[in-house]
Design a protein around this motif. Structure first.
Motif, PDB file in Angstrom:
ATOM      1  N   SER A 320       0.822  -1.206   0.000  1.00 17.26           N
ATOM      2  CA  SER A 320       0.000   0.000   0.000  1.00 17.26           C
ATOM      3  C   SER A 320       0.857   1.257   0.000  1.00 17.26           C
ATOM      4  CB  SER A 320      -0.932   0.015   1.220  1.00 17.26           C
ATOM      5  OG  SER A 320      -1.922  -0.983   1.089  1.00 17.26           O
ATOM      6  N   SER A 321       2.116   1.127   0.419  1.00 17.37           N
ATOM      7  CA  SER A 321       3.009   2.297   0.461  1.00 17.37           C
ATOM      8  C   SER A 321       4.259   2.128  -0.382  1.00 17.37           C
ATOM      9  CB  SER A 321       3.417   2.593   1.912  1.00 17.37           C
ATOM     10  OG  SER A 321       4.058   1.463   2.492  1.00 17.37           O
ATOM     11  N   GLU A 322       4.504   0.912  -0.891  1.00 20.33           N
ATOM     12  CA  GLU A 322       5.692   0.643  -1.685  1.00 20.33           C
ATOM     13  C   GLU A 322       5.299   0.043  -3.033  1.00 20.33           C
ATOM     14  OE1 GLU A 322       8.195  -1.966   0.572  1.00 20.33           O
ATOM     15  OE2 GLU A 322       7.913  -0.836   2.436  1.00 20.33           O
ATOM     16  N   GLU A 323       6.089   0.333  -4.042  1.00 15.24           N
ATOM     17  CA  GLU A 323       5.829  -0.222  -5.371  1.00 15.24           C
ATOM     18  C   GLU A 323       6.268  -1.674  -5.475  1.00 15.24           C
ATOM     19  OE1 GLU A 323       4.244   1.047  -7.943  1.00 15.24           O
ATOM     20  OE2 GLU A 323       3.845   2.959  -6.961  1.00 15.24           O
ATOM     21  N   GLU A 324       7.178  -2.075  -4.597  1.00 13.91           N
ATOM     22  CA  GLU A 324       7.693  -3.437  -4.632  1.00 13.91           C
ATOM     23  C   GLU A 324       8.172  -3.807  -3.235  1.00 13.91           C
ATOM     24  OE1 GLU A 324      11.565  -5.530  -6.635  1.00 13.91           O
ATOM     25  OE2 GLU A 324      10.237  -4.426  -8.005  1.00 13.91           O
ATOM     26  N   THR A 325       7.966  -5.061  -2.852  1.00 11.61           N
ATOM     27  CA  THR A 325       8.412  -5.501  -1.534  1.00 11.61           C
ATOM     28  C   THR A 325       8.831  -6.959  -1.605  1.00 11.61           C
ATOM     29  OG1 THR A 325       7.829  -5.530   0.824  1.00 11.61           O
ATOM     30  CG2 THR A 325       6.146  -6.294  -0.725  1.00 11.61           C
ATOM     31  N   GLU A 326       9.461  -7.439  -0.536  1.00 12.34           N
ATOM     32  CA  GLU A 326       9.908  -8.824  -0.500  1.00 12.34           C
ATOM     33  C   GLU A 326       8.970  -9.648   0.378  1.00 12.34           C
ATOM     34  OE1 GLU A 326      14.208 -10.548  -0.178  1.00 12.34           O
ATOM     35  OE2 GLU A 326      13.426 -10.460   1.881  1.00 12.34           O
ATOM     36  N   PHE A 327       8.613 -10.817  -0.128  1.00 18.08           N
ATOM     37  CA  PHE A 327       7.890 -11.801   0.682  1.00 18.08           C
ATOM     38  C   PHE A 327       8.863 -12.885   1.089  1.00 18.08           C
ATOM     39  CE2 PHE A 327       5.866 -15.967   0.986  1.00 18.08           C
ATOM     40  CZ  PHE A 327       4.960 -15.733   2.010  1.00 18.08           C
ATOM     41  N   PHE A 328       8.796 -13.268   2.358  1.00 14.31           N
ATOM     42  CA  PHE A 328       9.634 -14.369   2.845  1.00 14.31           C
ATOM     43  C   PHE A 328       8.903 -15.062   3.981  1.00 14.31           C
ATOM     44  CE2 PHE A 328      13.047 -15.802   5.867  1.00 14.31           C
ATOM     45  CZ  PHE A 328      13.443 -16.911   5.133  1.00 14.31           C
ATOM     46  N   PHE A 329       8.845 -16.394   3.898  1.00 17.52           N
ATOM     47  CA  PHE A 329       8.198 -17.174   4.948  1.00 17.52           C
ATOM     48  C   PHE A 329       9.171 -18.260   5.393  1.00 17.52           C
ATOM     49  CE2 PHE A 329       4.940 -20.366   6.404  1.00 17.52           C
ATOM     50  CZ  PHE A 329       4.571 -19.637   7.531  1.00 17.52           C
ATOM     51  N   PRO A 330       9.772 -18.100   6.568  1.00 14.44           N
ATOM     52  CA  PRO A 330      10.848 -19.012   6.997  1.00 14.44           C
ATOM     53  C   PRO A 330      10.477 -20.486   6.953  1.00 14.44           C
ATOM     54  CG  PRO A 330      10.729 -17.108   8.463  1.00 14.44           C
ATOM     55  CD  PRO A 330       9.548 -17.014   7.552  1.00 14.44           C
ATOM     56  N   ALA A 331       9.221 -20.818   7.238  1.00 12.09           N
ATOM     57  CA  ALA A 331       8.829 -22.235   7.262  1.00 12.09           C
ATOM     58  C   ALA A 331       9.004 -22.902   5.903  1.00 12.09           C
ATOM     59  CB  ALA A 331       7.375 -22.365   7.724  1.00 12.09           C
ATOM     60  N   GLY A 333      11.492 -21.898   3.809  1.00  7.57           N
ATOM     61  CA  GLY A 333      12.897 -21.756   3.453  1.00  7.57           C
ATOM     62  C   GLY A 333      13.167 -20.650   2.440  1.00  7.57           C
ATOM     63  N   GLU A 334      14.392 -20.623   1.947  1.00  4.21           N
ATOM     64  CA  GLU A 334      14.847 -19.564   1.047  1.00  4.21           C
ATOM     65  C   GLU A 334      14.083 -19.529  -0.271  1.00  4.21           C
ATOM     66  OE1 GLU A 334      17.006 -16.944   1.208  1.00  4.21           O
ATOM     67  OE2 GLU A 334      16.931 -17.375   3.353  1.00  4.21           O
ATOM     68  N   LYS A 335      13.531 -20.678  -0.684  1.00  4.47           N
ATOM     69  CA  LYS A 335      12.795 -20.705  -1.942  1.00  4.47           C
ATOM     70  C   LYS A 335      11.565 -19.803  -1.911  1.00  4.47           C
ATOM     71  CE  LYS A 335      10.172 -24.793  -0.502  1.00  4.47           C
ATOM     72  NZ  LYS A 335       9.914 -26.230  -0.727  1.00  4.47           N
ATOM     73  N   SER A 336      11.113 -19.447  -0.698  1.00  8.61           N
ATOM     74  CA  SER A 336       9.935 -18.581  -0.593  1.00  8.61           C
ATOM     75  C   SER A 336      10.283 -17.103  -0.749  1.00  8.61           C
ATOM     76  CB  SER A 336       9.236 -18.787   0.755  1.00  8.61           C
ATOM     77  OG  SER A 336      10.008 -18.243   1.826  1.00  8.61           O
ATOM     78  N   ARG A 337      11.554 -16.771  -0.734  1.00  8.33           N
ATOM     79  CA  ARG A 337      11.956 -15.364  -0.809  1.00  8.33           C
ATOM     80  C   ARG A 337      11.744 -14.857  -2.241  1.00  8.33           C
ATOM     81  NH1 ARG A 337      14.906 -12.707   2.947  1.00  8.33           N
ATOM     82  NH2 ARG A 337      15.747 -14.662   3.809  1.00  8.33           N
ATOM     83  N   GLN A 338      10.781 -13.951  -2.391  1.00  8.54           N
ATOM     84  CA  GLN A 338      10.433 -13.458  -3.725  1.00  8.54           C
ATOM     85  C   GLN A 338      10.098 -11.975  -3.671  1.00  8.54           C
ATOM     86  OE1 GLN A 338       7.659 -16.011  -6.048  1.00  8.54           O
ATOM     87  NE2 GLN A 338       7.645 -17.356  -4.260  1.00  8.54           N
ATOM     88  N   ARG A 339      10.350 -11.298  -4.775  1.00  8.17           N
ATOM     89  CA  ARG A 339       9.944  -9.897  -4.905  1.00  8.17           C
ATOM     90  C   ARG A 339       8.512  -9.859  -5.421  1.00  8.17           C
ATOM     91  NH1 ARG A 339      12.722  -6.815  -1.908  1.00  8.17           N
ATOM     92  NH2 ARG A 339      11.937  -5.039  -3.100  1.00  8.17           N
ATOM     93  N   VAL A 340       7.696  -9.032  -4.790  1.00  8.76           N
ATOM     94  CA  VAL A 340       6.297  -8.877  -5.193  1.00  8.76           C
ATOM     95  C   VAL A 340       6.068  -7.418  -5.570  1.00  8.76           C
ATOM     96  CG1 VAL A 340       3.886  -9.145  -4.521  1.00  8.76           C
ATOM     97  CG2 VAL A 340       5.621 -10.698  -3.574  1.00  8.76           C
ATOM     98  N   GLN A 343       2.248  -3.685  -9.084  1.00  8.31           N
ATOM     99  CA  GLN A 343       1.624  -3.837 -10.403  1.00  8.31           C
ATOM    100  C   GLN A 343       1.096  -5.259 -10.589  1.00  8.31           C
ATOM    101  OE1 GLN A 343       4.241  -2.780 -13.641  1.00  8.31           O
ATOM    102  NE2 GLN A 343       2.867  -3.581 -15.210  1.00  8.31           N
ATOM    103  N   ASP A 344       1.881  -6.241 -10.173  1.00 10.36           N
ATOM    104  CA  ASP A 344       1.441  -7.631 -10.284  1.00 10.36           C
ATOM    105  C   ASP A 344       0.281  -7.905  -9.337  1.00 10.36           C
ATOM    106  OD1 ASP A 344       3.371  -8.227 -12.205  1.00 10.36           O
ATOM    107  OD2 ASP A 344       4.866  -8.734 -10.680  1.00 10.36           O
ATOM    108  N   PHE A 345       0.401  -7.421  -8.100  1.00  5.31           N
ATOM    109  CA  PHE A 345      -0.664  -7.600  -7.110  1.00  5.31           C
ATOM    110  C   PHE A 345      -1.982  -7.050  -7.642  1.00  5.31           C
ATOM    111  CE2 PHE A 345      -2.802  -5.512  -3.367  1.00  5.31           C
ATOM    112  CZ  PHE A 345      -3.360  -6.673  -2.853  1.00  5.31           C
ATOM    113  N   GLU A 346      -1.947  -5.880  -8.254  1.00  4.33           N
ATOM    114  CA  GLU A 346      -3.177  -5.284  -8.765  1.00  4.33           C
ATOM    115  C   GLU A 346      -3.753  -6.082  -9.929  1.00  4.33           C
ATOM    116  OE1 GLU A 346      -2.424  -1.138  -9.491  1.00  4.33           O
ATOM    117  OE2 GLU A 346      -2.418  -0.650  -7.346  1.00  4.33           O
ATOM    118  N   SER A 347      -2.895  -6.725 -10.694  1.00  2.00           N
ATOM    119  CA  SER A 347      -3.414  -7.585 -11.772  1.00  2.00           C
ATOM    120  C   SER A 347      -4.054  -8.845 -11.186  1.00  2.00           C
ATOM    121  CB  SER A 347      -2.300  -7.950 -12.749  1.00  2.00           C
ATOM    122  OG  SER A 347      -1.366  -8.846 -12.176  1.00  2.00           O
ATOM    123  N   TRP A 348      -3.502  -9.353 -10.080  1.00  2.00           N
ATOM    124  CA  TRP A 348      -4.070 -10.548  -9.447  1.00  2.00           C
ATOM    125  C   TRP A 348      -5.447 -10.264  -8.850  1.00  2.00           C
ATOM    126  CZ3 TRP A 348       1.000 -11.393  -6.198  1.00  2.00           C
ATOM    127  CH2 TRP A 348       2.029 -11.799  -7.070  1.00  2.00           C
TER     128      TRP A 348
END
Length: 432
Positions: A320-331, A333-340, A343-348
């Motif tokens: 809501s305040s940033e154009e891009e952010t990082e998602f990470f969920f430790p459970a 592991g590292e494969k969950s670390r992604q940039r979101v 623009q993509d969120f609004e298309s979803w």
């Protein structure tokens, strides 16, 4: 002595407010998790040895979350229970071998938060005024069933009067206390499970606020759906969505229905008890990518639903305040670390935005109210901060007519204020 109690029973958060003449006050809740004036709409159940073999300790809100975290694998945790209200398919859920109906869950929640409120609850309330959505959540919601369930849940508390008021009407009444002149107000209430609109004409006569409800609309789409879109596009592919399994020499897609459980946090909390979860475990042996399904099973087995909910919600808030952010969920592991990207969120969420905007069109069209006929627009609820939501209104109404505030408290305080009215029947959902 307080006359009325306003109860905003929300999908995500719940609030109680007491009226004192022309003023209201939030009830404060003191539990093992501290003191707050809002309650997460959540319950947890644990066996309690000191209470006997069949006894269960029940906590609500933040204390439920803490109990769940402190007792991994032992606590049964439920959230977003309001979304079960209008579902004929929901006939209860088993908790330590006892079936709990929706009204059992709602009554248990209110009992615990009343306990937490202490002396704040121990008032001779003549009325309880309960908020209800214009449209209940669910694919085919049964409004009459939902209100019957509300009635049964509230019946044990002995209130002389129980009234139901549309949540956006209560928010509008709260907002109207600060109007400087007569106005036609559009209220948009964005909850966790529903989006509701009301148009109300407020006028002051001899210092007394009067109102004429012009129209209402709503749709069972809101913040939880936005969360689901992030999960569906970022998390679900990591835990097997879109993958395949072998069956009689053929490659078949893993059923997408397993992942629909993330669409309702409450559904995820009972998934462990369903046959579908047993079927999912059996699918691992024939899966092309078994490690993905194993990760899904671990999420459910280890009760990672709530931590995942927190991570997803935090990601949505940052967007809501940033154009891009990082998602990470430790459970995961590292494969969950992604940039979101926003623009993509609004298309979803585009299909959800379309339904939310269609409900706005509905209330304006059916009441023959052009945008120019709206003097004030009041946006409330956490999802109102989503930029794509705000653009829907900024594209229709002058910027200086749009206001927001009271995201968590406006409905409960509006309900309590309405509870003080001699003409309360004029404000109830039945009257509209």
């Amino acid at each position: 002595m307080a006359k009325a109690l306003g109860f905003d029973f929300g999908t995500t958060n719940s609030v109680l407010a007491a009226s004192h003449g022309d003023t209201t006050q939030s009830l404060r809740f003191t539990s093992a998790a501290g003191t707050t004036d809002t309650m997460r709409t959540a319950l947890s159940f644990t066996k309690h040895a000191k209470l006997g073999a069949a006894a269960v300790r029940i906590e609500a809100g933040q204390a439920a979350i803490q109990q769940f975290i402190d007792n991994p694998g032992e606590a049964r945790f439920l959230q977003s229970i309001k979304t079960f209200a209008a579902s004929p398919l929901f006939q209860g859920t088993l908790i330590f071998a006892r079936r709990n109906s929706f009204e059992d869950l709602m009554a248990a929640f209110l009992t615990r938060i009343a306990d937490y409120a202490g002396e704040g609850w121990q008032q001779d309330y003549g009325r309880i005024v309960v908020g209800r959505p214009v449209r209940f959540a669910g694919s085919s919601p049964d409004e009459a069933l939902a209100l019957e369930r509300y009635d049964r849940a509230l019946s044990s508390f002995g209130f002389p009067e129980v009234h139901y008021v549309y949540e956006p009407v209560a928010a509008a009444f709260y907002f109207a206390q600060n109007l400087k002149k007569d106005a036609t107000v559009l209220v948009a209430d964005f909850g966790g499970g529903t989006t509701d609109y009301s148009i109300i004409r407020f006028e002051s006569h001899a210092g007394r606020l009067t109102a004429v409800p012009i129209g209402h609309s709503g749709v069972g789409v809101a913040g939880d759906h936005f969360d689901f879109r992030i999960i569906d596009n970022v998390v679900s592919p990591l835990i097997g969505k879109g993958s395949q399994f072998r069956s009689f020499g053929k490659l078949l897609d893993v059923p997408s229905g397993y992942y629909a459980n993330f669409g309702r946090w409450n559904q995820l909390s009972i998934f462990k008890t369903l046959k579908d979860f047993t079927d999912l475990k059996q699918l691992v042996r024939s899966a092309v990518e078994p490690e993905k399904l194993e990760a899904f099973i671990d999420l459910v087995d280890h009760d990672e639903g709530y931590p995942l909910y927190q991570a997803i919600s935090a990601t949505k808030m940052r967007l809501s305040s940033e154009e891009e952010t990082e998602f990470f969920f430790p459970a995961l592991g590292e494969k969950s670390r992604q940039r979101v990207r926003r623009q993509d969120f609004e298309s979803w969420i585009a299909p959800d935005l379309a339904r939310i905007e269609a409900a706005l069109d509905e209330v304006l069209t059916t009441t023959n109210t052009p945008p120019a006929g709206i003097d004030k627009v009041f946006l409330t609820g956490g999802t109102s901060f989503v930029p794509a939501i705000r653009r829907i209104f900024e594209n229709r109404f002058a910027h200086d007519r749009i206001e927001s505030g009271g995201e968590l408290l406006s409905i409960a305080h509006g309900l309590a204020l309405i509870g003080e009215r001699d003409d309360i029947d004029h404000w109830t959902a039945m009257a509209a």
